[in-house]
Design an enzyme around this catalytic site. Structure first.
Site, mmCIF file in Angstrom:
data_model
loop_
_atom_site.group_PDB
_atom_site.id
_atom_site.type_symbol
_atom_site.label_atom_id
_atom_site.label_comp_id
_atom_site.label_asym_id
_atom_site.label_seq_id
_atom_site.Cartn_x
_atom_site.Cartn_y
_atom_site.Cartn_z
ATOM 1 N N SER A 5 0.581 -1.249 0.348
ATOM 2 C CA SER A 5 -0.277 -0.027 0.348
ATOM 3 C C SER A 5 0.925 0.795 -0.544
ATOM 4 O O SER A 5 0.374 2.357 0.161
ATOM 5 C CB SER A 5 -0.810 0.067 1.110
ATOM 6 O OG SER A 5 -1.881 -1.189 1.130
ATOM 7 N N LYS A 19 0.227 3.906 -2.960
ATOM 8 C CA LYS A 19 -1.232 4.759 -2.910
ATOM 9 C C LYS A 19 -0.471 5.811 -2.627
ATOM 10 O O LYS A 19 -1.434 7.216 -3.343
ATOM 11 C CB LYS A 19 -2.178 4.519 -1.177
ATOM 12 C CG LYS A 19 -2.567 3.838 -1.798
ATOM 13 C CD LYS A 19 -4.012 3.287 -0.149
ATOM 14 C CE LYS A 19 -4.865 1.517 -0.411
ATOM 15 N NZ LYS A 19 -3.810 0.875 0.118
ATOM 16 N N SER A 33 -5.779 3.117 4.486
ATOM 17 C CA SER A 33 -5.506 2.754 3.412
ATOM 18 C C SER A 33 -6.729 1.751 2.298
ATOM 19 O O SER A 33 -6.430 0.356 2.346
ATOM 20 C CB SER A 33 -4.029 1.786 4.200
ATOM 21 O OG SER A 33 -3.420 1.283 2.731
#
Length: 305
Positions: A70, A73, A134
């Protein structure tokens, strides 16, 4: 002065064996990066740099592309804010939750946020849902809203990476869920440097908890480093192929806004660790690096007696 600087480095070396409103950072100096001594993790790869009046860069481990989960992102948010800029206090346009994002809310094998088809969120709210808890489905919804499809959005991500000189980075999705999204610690520092120049992104990643209308309950940032003095971001990432990954930004302990400490650790934790253990390994390694870098800067700034 030279003697004091040498003494400071010696003092720092003895300290490393321990058992833990945001202004835009100043541009990097043109001086050649100088490595600083740091307590590197025992595995994976990492990189740390200090920007501002002093530009120091240190890199650890084999800088070969690995999954980053993640942490992806950060690039997703950067591209969205480039394509759809927001003023400091602006909410941005309203975006409707599509059926795909609602269905993905029920995916139990990934990090998602509860979204219902037909709900509307502002651009800023979806960025918050992407970066703070997230939410993979929030990230992919933003990608489809911007480019019509996630595949088209990924092309923008890779084009941005190329412009930033991230030569060992390949994005294959907006969320980081795919193990085929890979990068290196050194490349992620280039991204962090750019991301922390955006005031909206900078504000969101420093937010410890928030309420978003339409999402029940308080949303807590998964980045536990924000509890540390001076830490102002950036993004966690954990998966079975990636291990523990963490991209972070911190101010010196002195609060000097002319300097910014950026760092990243990738592939933290043992292969047979649980995801929570891999995540904690990334936090542990990052805490040590942040404390050491802050101590280094404090010692460097101490006046000669």
């Amino acid at each position: 002065m030279l003697g004091a600087a040498v003494a400071a480095v010696v003092i720092l070396a003895s300290c490393l064996a321990y058992s833990g409103e945001q202004a835009e950072p100043l541009p990097l100096s043109n001086t050649k990066p100088v490595p600083i001594p740091l307590p590197w993790p025992s595995r994976g790869q990492a990189a740390v740099e200090v920007t501002g009046r002093v530009h120091s860069l240190s890199v650890y481990g084999d800088q070969r592309p690995v999954p980053i989960a993640s942490v992806t992102k950060v690039m997703t948010a950067l591209v969205i804010l480039r394509e759809h800029p927001l003023g400091r206090n602006a909410a941005g346009p309203s975006i409707q939750v599509d059926r795909q994002a609602a269905i993905e809310s029920g995916n139990r094998d990934e990090s998602t946020v509860p979204l219902r088809a037909g709900q509307s969120f502002t651009e800023r709210e979806l960025l918050e849902l992407t970066l703070i808890p997230s939410g993979n489905n929030a990230a992919r919804l933003l990608a489809r809203w911007d480019a019509g499809s996630e595949e088209e959005f990924v092309r923008k991500m890779n084009a941005t990476a190329a412009k930033l000189g991230m030569k060992n980075t390949t994005y294959t999705g907006a969320s980081g869920y795919e193990a085929t999204t890979v990068s290196t610690a050194a490349d992620q520092l280039k991204l962090a440097r750019k991301a922390m120049k955006n005031p909206v992104l900078r504000e969101i990643v420093a937010t410890r908890r928030i309420n978003v209308p339409g999402v029940e309950g308080e949303i807590v940032n998964g980045n536990r480093l924000l509890a540390m003095p001076g830490v102002i971001g950036l993004k966690t990432g954990t998966s079975t192929p990636a291990g523990g990954a963490l991209l972070w930004a911190a101010r010196p302990a002195s609060g000097d806004r002319g300097r910014l400490i950026l760092g990243v650790v990738l592939r933290q934790g043992d292969a047979d660790d649980t995801l929570e253990e891999k995540k904690e390994a990334a936090f542990t390694a990052s805490r040590r690096l942040i404390i050491a870098a802050q101590r280094y800067l404090n010692l460097e700034e101490e006046p000669a007696s």
